[in-house]
Design an enzyme around this catalytic site. Structure first.
Site, mmCIF file in Angstrom:
data_model
loop_
_atom_site.group_PDB
_atom_site.id
_atom_site.type_symbol
_atom_site.label_atom_id
_atom_site.label_comp_id
_atom_site.label_asym_id
_atom_site.label_seq_id
_atom_site.Cartn_x
_atom_site.Cartn_y
_atom_site.Cartn_z
ATOM 1 N N ASP A 14 0.887 -1.128 -0.204
ATOM 2 C CA ASP A 14 -0.064 0.150 -0.021
ATOM 3 C C ASP A 14 0.808 1.425 -0.018
ATOM 4 O O ASP A 14 0.611 2.088 -0.960
ATOM 5 C CB ASP A 14 -0.918 -0.005 1.332
ATOM 6 C CG ASP A 14 -2.039 0.925 1.062
ATOM 7 O OD1 ASP A 14 -3.020 0.883 0.170
ATOM 8 O OD2 ASP A 14 -2.117 1.761 2.065
ATOM 9 N N ARG A 94 0.484 6.752 17.146
ATOM 10 C CA ARG A 94 0.549 7.686 16.127
ATOM 11 C C ARG A 94 1.063 8.956 16.569
ATOM 12 O O ARG A 94 1.790 9.591 15.476
ATOM 13 C CB ARG A 94 -0.638 7.895 15.511
ATOM 14 C CG ARG A 94 -1.663 6.549 14.995
ATOM 15 C CD ARG A 94 -1.026 5.692 14.388
ATOM 16 N NE ARG A 94 -1.664 4.627 13.498
ATOM 17 C CZ ARG A 94 -0.904 3.665 12.841
ATOM 18 N NH1 ARG A 94 0.310 3.719 12.722
ATOM 19 N NH2 ARG A 94 -1.876 2.917 12.014
ATOM 20 N N ASP A 123 -6.757 7.020 12.249
ATOM 21 C CA ASP A 123 -5.338 7.176 11.927
ATOM 22 C C ASP A 123 -5.082 8.360 11.212
ATOM 23 O O ASP A 123 -4.045 9.252 11.672
ATOM 24 C CB ASP A 123 -4.816 5.823 11.492
ATOM 25 C CG ASP A 123 -4.673 4.806 12.371
ATOM 26 O OD1 ASP A 123 -4.675 5.086 13.589
ATOM 27 O OD2 ASP A 123 -4.676 3.714 12.113
ATOM 28 N N SER A 177 -7.467 -6.043 8.053
ATOM 29 C CA SER A 177 -6.555 -4.682 8.062
ATOM 30 C C SER A 177 -6.043 -4.756 9.525
ATOM 31 O O SER A 177 -6.828 -4.773 10.487
ATOM 32 C CB SER A 177 -7.528 -3.560 7.970
ATOM 33 O OG SER A 177 -6.769 -2.459 8.416
#
Lengths: 405, 405, 405, 405
Positions: A14, A94, A123, A177
């Site tokens: 990705d 994050r 995210d 995912s």
């Protein structure tokens, strides 16, 4: 000279596509940033992949210690849970990535950052709010919100056209995912999108099932100093990452830390997620036990009332905000006396507290005992205590206020 | 005619001594009140014991349904936990007893009530604040705060002198101070007074150990309507008490619901308590799962922030207070859409959610899916959402406000 | 050698009687402590009075600066108001007195402290909880809760018998129970006990009436640094006490800061109090204005939600508690950027903000302007912002959730 | 047949341009909705203007009573203030307009609504979130976020080209952006954009200046029932709107209710606003006074802590949200006993409470009196009350916990 953009690059398919797309669409020079935060796979292979994509400036860093010391542990000081269940394993990673993206942009003279998060999730918000808070003039490119490659087919066609090798697909191809770091692995999507279907046992990667866990309990101790764990089983000189890693192993083999929840995303929809947080689950329970003998009652209660809001800040991406920092001042102040040792028994998914001791324990056996207490506590005091606590209620009742249902 | 006092009478040795002591010391006529709230032993034998003590007015009542319907279930609507762990099994029973004591006093013309709670604990507060709130002119006699029989020896001597049969000691003689009802059994005192010593396995009465629990999971469903459970395994016409009783059995045989904590008493000291709450533990997890698909995000978060305070009110004895009633209005309002079915798997101490479904589910697969969503959600919306959420942080950062640590 | 007790001694009749009563009843040697905290009358005369009562160790101290710097200003950092109206003038002085009583006890080897507060009020709680928190082994003697001199007649008779000169009555004999310090004067009792009767104009001592205040506004500026006022009208080198004193004069002559409220005491009853807080009223308004351009939105909101609890802690006497200290860490952290100048116009009871400026102002004219904003803000961002904020509500509405009344 | 759009139409220039722009740009048939909510100018003239623009379906409604009864009064039950100062005069009117827009859309078969709010402000959010919550499928057209007429010049040119008469400019042409209704008038923009410049006296329209207000106080009474005002000066049969209107007149002539603040918008920037809320300012003070003798202490404190969040919900446009409704249940429950009469004196900007009385008053003179209290309160009770409240602090201090700074 082309403008630069710093991309949070996993080495997977990705973000490899994103790298090429940024080069093609924006004519940008891409700088890649790949961090080891304990996701459990090598990061070094990302270098060759980035090079193959023509990237000249490649940053690959081991941030495990930073992650646990400066993000995970401060968060655990508050017994933080989002919506009563989620240990925030993805959310807390994050801000660190956002910080490094911005720093690398400043270092390399890049004007923008980019990431592979979708436009439906939390995210993107966490990356971008964090980045904007740290550098108000940074630009953000979020390909998933811009491009038309949002189906698997379109993505594959793009790869073919641009000759991006499909082996860039990361090793643990999965129908879910996933996100992994030293605190947890998360699973979303696929069959999990139906909240009435239980996850396949084969999905879980970091914990054994309750059935497969040993029948014999494993006993451990965790030592805390000022609210943070400093050792497991009294082993000296453990780093934050090694503590969490050790607890992950112990918890994982005892079937501890699976969670399957429906949570509320910041962008507005409900989402079903499954999480494996073995070490964190042990730590949460142990930390609360440590506090139970060292923390003042009213401090505990006030902190418990503020925790959901603190959790929400982290979940929503406001780690780098003045309100989080102000709350952290409060939280850190509370943790000064939270030192000592907790003994635990771990067995088949259960974390059982076996004992807690501390030099700064507020537990006063003399005050609480059912036996003779040597005058530590005068029971007659309770009469006045109760009567004055009841005074306002009696006044109300005399006026006919109904306190019953 | 002698003044009357209504005594919360268990039939055990302690309250039998109190009965005689009230007769002797205060020259009061004692009216006894004994309630079955699911403590698991017969209440009828209390009649003969009371008669033997010369009591003329004896109230023996089965309040199991009242207890679960009007106290336990309303409390569970808020996922109530005191200090993150205690399910308030004892706390929630006291307001019901206080209410009946006051009502019986009014019915029999008694001017006072009495109870066997010690001067160091929470229960005296709960009984008395409850009573004062419901009848501001009631008098309270708390023998433990007045007499000099606070050692075992003194108590035995008093029994001998007054010919109180020692067989009045209740059946389950225990080294612990215990309290039992349909929600839980609690254990305090004895060796538990050292918070670093684990409880003896033989202590637990309502749950098997994790080791002894079956290896095979037991699967059940719980149906909710407006926040309350209405059936287990879709069995029709279950009463509140039968639901809780059923869940106790199921939970008990699967080793579910043990808890060992150090808590903060309202009267000021820390106290170690062990609790068995099998059915309640299942219910808490199931209720949260039911809410996870039916409750709005912001309602959930606000309720989560208020829960610790609501729990504290109950723990401290303020069930019959206007602030609890006002909070209950809020809580009950939130529960209107909390209806549906939760599937659970129970195994060796673990309560695992397997599925949740509801006709009023807010879970929107189209909005959340990673697949094609048919335009349900426009990813471009996220850009503006993020940018405006970040605006204040960017303004601050431009001014040099440090958002980093 | 007799045991010693440290008495908070005003020099007035009441504490003079207490001095004698302690000597007589407890055979204690009394050490007196008299502090100038800006009550507006000389403290030195207390020396002769104490000597006349045979006191050997006499402590007379000017604590005005300590009071304002370490208690008043930290409290004002949170815009603290109890029950929306009371500026806590009495409450905030008590912890300082408690601290000095305990320190003097340690210094002089006294085992106990004593004070003249009644058994119905908040001040006894504030003195004693403060003292216990600072010295857990201190003894407290509260004569008003013990003696039988609670009527005026009994007190006078006692004076006569013990030859305590009635001129010990302080100068400003008043029909009210008063308390004064640099922050405020309070009035309670007498005719004020009827909450439907307005106070006599003659009662007020520190402020002129609205009618008597000048018609012309008086304009001033207040400069703040990190949340605290550092100068009035840009006069250099003002101390905390001189700032508050200056504002008291200015406010007083403009009729500012009277308040007449019914408040809820910690001991359980409602109480009517009238307060004059001229300087504090100006400061509260100015501080909020200073924050309005320097404090982040979410920090402000969180602080506003915590303020009532912080105020309650102070009102109830928990200044010296770990929860107050933890909250203070939060509050102080928020104040780092609160620096700048506020301009005010004062006229006939009104405090009107005329301007605010700061080098760390977050007010961004370009962002807010109705005129051309040079691209500072993209109005299109609002669309996504609104749509995602509304998403959960739309999902609910689609399910038939009624959001209307 | 053309699609329809319902436009919130003031009859002024701006929304007249929007009307034409919607017709031209979207080829929509515009339905206009004009409401009298007490803005102080005729709404009927909007009819001719709409007709001149070719509008066929014209809705003109007097909503004053709905506005005050169903929005203003419920909000005032919580003493609602945003950021400590703003009485939410604009915020509380928007949900009513949103509701009528959606209802008219359903009635006329329109698929969209439109409004004249800018893309930088709160009102767009309030209109649109409200509309989405009430009709999840409604479309919203916000011309200010779409068109290129955001400068005065462009707007005027557009008028000229489309022959929109400039006399459509509303009567009270003003250098400020204004909003008016029965609760307040707000002023923003122009010179006010500099927060260090005071507003011109000529700006204010609903209140006289302090200087111009009469020197003699005006005395009034306000009667409340269950938290809402039901009469002024005991005049019978007053409607909600007539009460607020009466208080506006009284307040206005006494210089009451001006406010000049910098507030934090939901969309992220700080904004300076000036407000005139004469009646609301009186009502706020009177309501709190009414509560001060009728509301329980803990209910008051809990409500005070929740108020900032309730205010924020209204400010941010979440009136039609489940969390606001749940909070309203709490608030309304608290108001059951808030009945009685408050006496006030109004003079030169000041609202002074002169008395409060209620049949459900919790003020107990016997409990609070400094005089003989006939045994209502036993001062000795305070000893136990204080000692148990201090117990945890003493335990901490014995362990060396520093409670001092």
């Amino acid at each position: 000279m082309a403008d630069k953009v710093v991309l949070a690059y996993s080495g997977g398919l990705d973000t490899s596509v994103i790298c090429r797309w940024l080069q093609d669409t924006y004519q940008k020079e891409v700088v890649t940033f790949t961090a080891d935060i304990g996701q459990g796979e090598e990061v070094e292979p990302a270098r060759a992949k980035a090079e193959a994509l023509g990237v000249k400036q490649i940053f690959i860093e081991d941030l495990c210690e930073d992650f646990v010391r400066d993000y995970v542990f401060p968060m655990f000081r508050a017994n933080t849970l989002y919506e009563g269940e989620y240990l925030l394993g993805t959310s807390i990673a994050r801000p660190l990535v956002a910080k490094r993206l911005v720093e690398i942009a400043q270092e390399t003279g890049a004007e923008a950052i980019s990431h592979g998060a979708t436009g439906k999730g939390n995210d993107q918000v966490r990356f971008e709010i964090g980045a904007y808070a740290l550098d108000p003039d940074i630009n953000v490119i979020a390909p998933h919100r811009e491009w038309d490659l949002n189906s698997r087919g379109a993505l594959m066609k793009y790869c073919e056209e641009r000759q991006i090798p499909v082996e860039f697909t990361r090793g643990h191809e999965s129908p879910y995912s996933m996100d992994a770091n030293l605190l947890h692995i998360s699973y979303e999507g696929g069959e999990l999108e139906n909240p009435n279907i239980e996850p396949n046992e084969a999905m879980w990667r970091r914990t054994v099932s309750i059935q497969d866990a040993p029948s014999e309990p494993e006993r451990i101790t965790i030592r805390f100093q000022r609210g943070d764990p400093v050792s497991v089983n009294e082993v000296q000189s453990m780093t934050p990452a090694s503590i969490l890693s050790t607890l992950n192993e112990i918890g994982g083999r005892n079937g501890i830390g699976r969670s399957d929840i429906v949570e509320n995303r910041f962008v507005g929809m409900k989402s079903r997620g499954c999480y494996e947080t073995p070490g964190g689950t042990i730590l949460l329970k142990a930390h609360r036990a440590m506090e139970s003998i060292t923390l003042d009652r009213e401090v505990t209660h006030l902190r418990d009332e503020l925790m959901p809001r603190y959790a929400k800040l982290i979940y929503n991406g406001f780690w780098w905000s003045p309100e989080r920092l102000a709350l952290q001042s409060f939280i850190d102040k509370t943790q000064e006396p939270v030192s000592g040792v907790v003994s635990l028994s771990l067995c088949k998914g259960n974390v059982v507290i076996m004992g807690r001791e501390s030099e700064s324990s507020l537990y006063d056996t003399m005050a609480v005992t059912f036996d003779e207490d040597e005058g530590e506590y005068d029971q007659a005091d309770a009469t006045g205590f109760i009567r004055l606590n009841a005074l306002r209620l009696r006044t109300g009742a005399r006026l006919g206020r109904k306190h019953g249902s």
